[in-house]
Design a protein around this motif. Structure first.
Motif, short mmCIF file in Angstrom:
data_model
loop_
_atom_site.label_atom_id
_atom_site.label_comp_id
_atom_site.label_asym_id
_atom_site.label_seq_id
_atom_site.Cartn_x
_atom_site.Cartn_y
_atom_site.Cartn_z
N ALA A 1 44.37 46.23 42.03
CA ALA A 1 45.81 45.98 41.95
C ALA A 1 46.18 44.62 42.51
O ALA A 1 47.22 44.05 42.16
CB ALA A 1 46.58 47.06 42.69
N THR A 2 45.31 44.07 43.38
CA THR A 2 45.64 42.82 44.06
C THR A 2 44.44 41.88 44.07
O THR A 2 43.31 42.28 43.79
CB THR A 2 46.05 43.09 45.53
OG1 THR A 2 44.95 43.72 46.20
CG2 THR A 2 47.28 43.97 45.62
N ILE A 3 44.72 40.63 44.46
CA ILE A 3 43.69 39.61 44.63
C ILE A 3 44.18 38.66 45.71
O ILE A 3 45.39 38.50 45.89
CB ILE A 3 43.39 38.88 43.30
CG1 ILE A 3 42.08 38.10 43.40
CG2 ILE A 3 44.57 38.01 42.88
CD1 ILE A 3 41.51 37.68 42.06
N THR A 4 43.26 38.02 46.43
CA THR A 4 43.67 37.03 47.42
C THR A 4 43.94 35.71 46.72
O THR A 4 43.29 35.36 45.73
CB THR A 4 42.62 36.82 48.53
OG1 THR A 4 41.40 36.42 47.94
CG2 THR A 4 42.44 38.08 49.36
N ALA A 5 44.94 34.99 47.24
CA ALA A 5 45.37 33.74 46.61
C ALA A 5 45.88 32.78 47.66
O ALA A 5 46.23 33.17 48.78
CB ALA A 5 46.46 34.02 45.59
N ARG A 6 45.91 31.52 47.26
CA ARG A 6 46.59 30.47 48.02
C ARG A 6 47.63 29.87 47.07
O ARG A 6 47.31 29.58 45.93
CB ARG A 6 45.63 29.39 48.49
CG ARG A 6 44.64 29.88 49.53
CD ARG A 6 43.79 28.71 50.02
NE ARG A 6 42.69 29.15 50.85
CZ ARG A 6 42.75 29.27 52.18
NH1 ARG A 6 43.86 28.99 52.81
NH2 ARG A 6 41.69 29.67 52.85
#
Length: 156
Positions: A122-127
């Motif tokens: 459902a999610t992913i890490t991002a900058r």
């Protein structure tokens, strides 16, 4: 989730984006052999140099968890190499660039996003890289001039 309001270059203390001023001495970000470039319409970014800049200033680009539904698919995951998607390292954050005020586009991490979607995450890490932080990584003076005009046209 609470979001921090940036007060760096290009932003008023309220967090509202400012109008960009054309810099007559703008120098495009030259590509070295092996640099990864990402074209987004006429705007081409030097991803390799941008990642190096983020690595040198991680406090300016905090990692956050982003809902995958916030990242448009546009069918691109079907065009990606399956082996590269399978090998994608989900521990590396993707890069989202503010292309228009408060509108972010995926400029690095397409294989990671495709892998996360295939895994039904459902999610992913991002900058998030806000304007004007990414402007100096445009690879041509023409793209820079067009971007300044485009950005300013999106402001109220």
């Amino acid at each position: 989730m609470r979001r921090r309001v940036r007060t760096g270059p290009g932003f008023r203390p309220t967090g509202k984006p400012l109008r960009l001023r054309r810099n007559p001495r703008f120098q495009p970000c030259a590509a070295e052999p092996g640099d990864e470039l990402y074209p987004n319409g006429i705007f081409e970014f030097n991803i390799s140099r941008l990642i190096a800049f983020i690595s040198a200033h991680p406090e300016r680009f905090p990692t956050e968890v982003v809902e995958l539904t916030e990242i448009p698919d546009y069918g691109s995951s079907k065009r990606l190499d399956d082996a590269a998607v399978h090998a994608a390292d989900l521990s590396r954050p993707v890069l989202l660039a503010e292309i228009a005020p408060e509108r972010f586009s995926l400029i690095d991490g397409h294989h990671r996003v495709a892998k996360a979607r295939r895994m039904l995450s459902a999610t992913i890490t991002a900058r998030r890289v806000r304007c004007p932080d990414h402007v100096s990584f445009l690879t041509s003076a023409h793209a820079y001039e067009e971007y300044v005009e485009y950005w300013n046209s999106k402001l109220p």
